[in-house]
Design a protein around this motif. Sequence first.
Motif, PDB file in Angstrom:
ATOM      1  N   THR A 153       9.212  -4.321 -11.397  1.00  0.00           N
ATOM      2  CA  THR A 153       8.950  -4.786 -10.031  1.00  0.00           C
ATOM      3  C   THR A 153      10.216  -5.342  -9.383  1.00  0.00           C
ATOM      4  OG1 THR A 153       6.798  -5.422 -10.820  1.00  0.00           O
ATOM      5  CG2 THR A 153       7.410  -6.238  -8.691  1.00  0.00           C
ATOM      6  N   ALA A 160      12.083  -2.203  -8.236  1.00  0.00           N
ATOM      7  CA  ALA A 160      11.417  -1.531  -7.121  1.00  0.00           C
ATOM      8  C   ALA A 160      11.425  -2.421  -5.890  1.00  0.00           C
ATOM      9  CB  ALA A 160       9.994  -1.171  -7.514  1.00  0.00           C
ATOM     10  N   PHE A 178      13.812  -2.200  -2.918  1.00  0.00           N
ATOM     11  CA  PHE A 178      13.724  -1.125  -1.932  1.00  0.00           C
ATOM     12  C   PHE A 178      12.493  -1.284  -1.050  1.00  0.00           C
ATOM     13  CE2 PHE A 178      16.285   0.428  -5.365  1.00  0.00           C
ATOM     14  CZ  PHE A 178      17.388   0.924  -4.681  1.00  0.00           C
ATOM     15  N   LEU A 179      11.934  -2.493  -1.023  1.00  0.00           N
ATOM     16  CA  LEU A 179      10.734  -2.699  -0.218  1.00  0.00           C
ATOM     17  C   LEU A 179      11.109  -3.126   1.188  1.00  0.00           C
ATOM     18  CD1 LEU A 179       8.383  -4.623  -2.646  1.00  0.00           C
ATOM     19  CD2 LEU A 179       8.013  -2.362  -1.696  1.00  0.00           C
ATOM     20  N   VAL A 188       2.364   2.888  -1.726  1.00  0.00           N
ATOM     21  CA  VAL A 188       3.810   3.150  -1.752  1.00  0.00           C
ATOM     22  C   VAL A 188       4.430   2.493  -2.978  1.00  0.00           C
ATOM     23  CG1 VAL A 188       5.984   2.725  -0.548  1.00  0.00           C
ATOM     24  CG2 VAL A 188       3.961   3.404   0.731  1.00  0.00           C
ATOM     25  N   PHE A 189       3.967   1.284  -3.252  1.00  0.00           N
ATOM     26  CA  PHE A 189       4.553   0.515  -4.360  1.00  0.00           C
ATOM     27  C   PHE A 189       4.290   1.203  -5.700  1.00  0.00           C
ATOM     28  CE2 PHE A 189       4.318  -3.212  -7.283  1.00  0.00           C
ATOM     29  CZ  PHE A 189       5.666  -3.485  -7.260  1.00  0.00           C
ATOM     30  N   GLN A 248       6.527   3.986  -6.024  1.00  0.00           N
ATOM     31  CA  GLN A 248       7.877   3.529  -6.371  1.00  0.00           C
ATOM     32  C   GLN A 248       7.989   3.248  -7.864  1.00  0.00           C
ATOM     33  OE1 GLN A 248       8.357   0.197  -3.751  1.00  0.00           O
ATOM     34  NE2 GLN A 248      10.133   1.130  -2.782  1.00  0.00           N
ATOM     35  N   VAL A 269       8.221   6.370  -9.750  1.00  0.00           N
ATOM     36  CA  VAL A 269       9.573   6.938  -9.645  1.00  0.00           C
ATOM     37  C   VAL A 269      10.506   6.226 -10.618  1.00  0.00           C
ATOM     38  CG1 VAL A 269      11.564   7.195  -8.122  1.00  0.00           C
ATOM     39  CG2 VAL A 269       9.277   7.690  -7.276  1.00  0.00           C
ATOM     40  N   LEU A 270      10.349   4.906 -10.703  1.00  0.00           N
ATOM     41  CA  LEU A 270      11.178   4.144 -11.639  1.00  0.00           C
ATOM     42  C   LEU A 270      10.964   4.659 -13.063  1.00  0.00           C
ATOM     43  CD1 LEU A 270      13.062   1.688 -12.106  1.00  0.00           C
ATOM     44  CD2 LEU A 270      11.005   0.386 -12.594  1.00  0.00           C
TER      45      LEU A 270
END
Lengths: 658, 303
Positions: B235, B238, B241-242, B255-256, B259, B262-263
Amino acid sequence: MNVLLCSLIVLIVSGVFAFSLNRCVKFANGMGAAGAVTACVVGLGALFAVYNNPTAAVFSIPWAIPCGSFSLGADALSAVFLFPVFLLSALSALYGFDYLKHYYGKKNIGAAWLFYNLLVASMALVIMARNAILFLSAWEMMSVSSCFLVLFEGEKRDVARAGLIYLVATHIGTLFLLVMFILLGKESGSWDFAAWQGTRAGFGPSLIFLCALIGFGTKSGFVPMHIWLPEAHPAAPSHVSALMSGVMIKTGIYGLLRIMTFLGMPCAWWGYLLIAIGSLSGILGVLFALAQSDFKRLLAYSSIENIGIILMGIGLGVVGLSVQNSFLMVMGFAGGLLHVVNHAFFKGLLFLGAGAVYHETGTRKMDLLGGLLKKMPITGFCFLVGAAAICGLPPLNGFVSEFLVYYASFKSISGSTSLVFAAVGIITSLALIGGLAAACFTKAFGIIFLGETRTACGQNAHEAGVFMRLSMVILAVACIVIGLSAPLFIGVFARIIADVSGSPLSLIQLCLMEAGPPLISVVVMAVCLFIVVVLTVLLRRSFLSGRVITRFPTWDCGYARPDPRMQYTASSFAQPVVDFFKGVLRTQKQAVKITRYFPDSPSFKTETTDLFSETVFRPMLRSMRRFTGKLTWLQHGKLQFYILYIVFALVALFIWKL
Amino acid sequence: MPAKIAQFILVLTLSPFLFGVLNRTKAFFAGRKGSPLLQLYYDIFKLLRKGAVYSTTTTWVFIAGPVVSLSAVITASFLIPWAGHPAVIQFDGDIILFIYLLGLARFFTVLAALDTGSSFEGMGASREMQFALFAEPALFLSLASLARVTGQMSFSGIFSTGVINFWPVYGPVFFLVFGAVFIVFLAENSRIPVDDPNTHLELTMIHEVMVLDHGGVDFAYILYGAAVKFWLLGTLLAGMFLGASSRGWMMDSAVFILQMSVLAVIVGVVESTLARLRLLKVPHFLIIALALSAVAFILTMRS
């Protein structure tokens, strides 16, 4: 105040009684311990009254000694330092009662109690003294009585050496204190503390501060004046080590704070210097602790680390005071002072636990022990609580004081450049110290108490005596309680910070109030942690109910004959870190080179000696001895001539004054 | 409040999923089909149904290890914000408590390992402690940079200000901090190049070897705790990039989660393309993280 005086008298009288009734050893032991416990409990009771009404707590009688007056006082600053002194002394005395039974007929128990009670009384006297001569006398009494306690097993060569190093080091410190008091006294023409308040100009305050730093720093074990500490503390009996590490070295911190109340507004560089010494002491202390194989030596080095953390807090406070950032000042001082109290508890606890292990196994080498948790469950549990607390893990007390120092540093992270560097330095050092301390104390607890017994040393160990257990359990409970109730009593420090900084009390209370919400949140989180632990335990139990639980030896990789000696040892556990820092630690390894396929007697030995005593003090003392060796004809051991010297000196002084 | 409960439950339920994504990525690079995305859930449920075998050497500390570690990690999850929305509990200085709670988890894992009396586990414990020693200051220093830039002292404060808006001004700082935290993230979650979760030899393991003797419920706790810890530290990455939360809780959450996935893919790529470092080189790798975070902090001093 009268009650406090009574407790001092009880201490001294019971000590003398114990000493004179030494022929009946059981009585001497009981008398000494009972006297110490009673006096300390009475003293503790008096402290609350003293804290609430500091103006009434003064006592002064004229004294025949020139420039001296027997004036005592107890303000909030004294009360907060007296609290751990009395509490830990009472518990250590309780513990010592059981601990010394082992030495019946072998040692002079009465003398041990005389010096113990004198040590407690002199510590209290140091904290209450309000006159320089009285302070120095008490200081000297403290040093000498603790030195005799260190020499309890003085027939051992290394103990005798430790005692000598301690005696020399502490007197070098006292020398600087003498200079400091002369500087202070000359300026105001009085030796009473009351006459010293007020601001000064010029270099005077800085010079006094530096003298205080060296003089008190030697007692507290600031790096590089710490070299006596890892020698003397392990050599003393464990209840005395607990007292020396837990509270005696804090008298140095007390002295420093007391002197700062006389010096007016501090310069910013004092604070930066304190922070620098603090982080150096913290990191080097814990690094050397990690490299030790003797667990009492490990604890002694870790005291240097904790003094470092205290200094960082106080340093931040001083910086905050000098740059007029009252929040930073309050948080720094509060963190440092809370750590003074906390360290007394967990280090006392750890030394008592270590003493119980030494008592049962007869060795201080971690690598010879193992698996003691099964044989000494309560000692082991208490030691674990102390170990977790000293690593600053939540929800115990060590976390709260470190949290305050961290918090102050984070708060000042957007300030001016020099302040930011100090703050970041503290954050990084504390993080590094935290990691090293965790490695150090998982090693200490893991190797001593977990796994299997490695050698015959621990075979016949059993749980410590009832008083020993009682005092350890009380200290462990105190560590937990302080961790959970910090927001309630953090306000206690307000008046001390007001005294030290000269700022108005209401401002400080306002700043402390600001720290309330985070501290309360920490407690809420601790409660959450507790609830989650209970839930996971219950869940585990419900999953396991009705299932088969078997016991089997540890996975040995298919090897047929596992042996307890194959376990990872303390030195191997610490090896990666010790090797990484070999430039500082300079661990010496001695190994027999193996040449044949079936070596008959391989051996491997590592030892980490102190960096400063090897590279700084030893060469310095050697060259000093070369010079002073030429003066030995003056020191021939004939008492009559010594008295003659005194007479000559007096006559010379008279002539000079004529 | 319902949103906070929902995000807490989501963290607890979704975290094993990331390992599925990660393993799928690794399988893709290895040309394999890979295990199901929900494999870790199956593993945990399988372990929960098992009995237990305890070593004759061990004491209650061995059982306390997984229990305290998992509890500490779950408690730490109260402090971590969700998709730019404040955490369940937030206060100034929660950063400190978070790192120390992870320290508490490590402390007990290491003690549980030492409790078995096995040399292998001692070895793993010793290495874990050594690596944490360098990772912890790097994490503190990185968070100090973020605290200085955003002017906030809590995770929720830092990560709900719309950190992405700071990138144009503080690009270099964020770039370095991301690098430092990523290295710490790999080390703390025992990933390549620091540790190989799939290694077969006890001598080369770090984290895996510490839990060699744990089985059944205890091991399920350990696996689950590792998954939650992976999520929590992820977290922090990620979160950098919020944007400022504006699209509503549901959209932000979607979205989170994307993300975070993706991580996991990025970690999978790193694991597939890098070789593991020699053990002696790992401290050097972690010191890179420390250096990056120090440089990042110095850069924040510019303005």
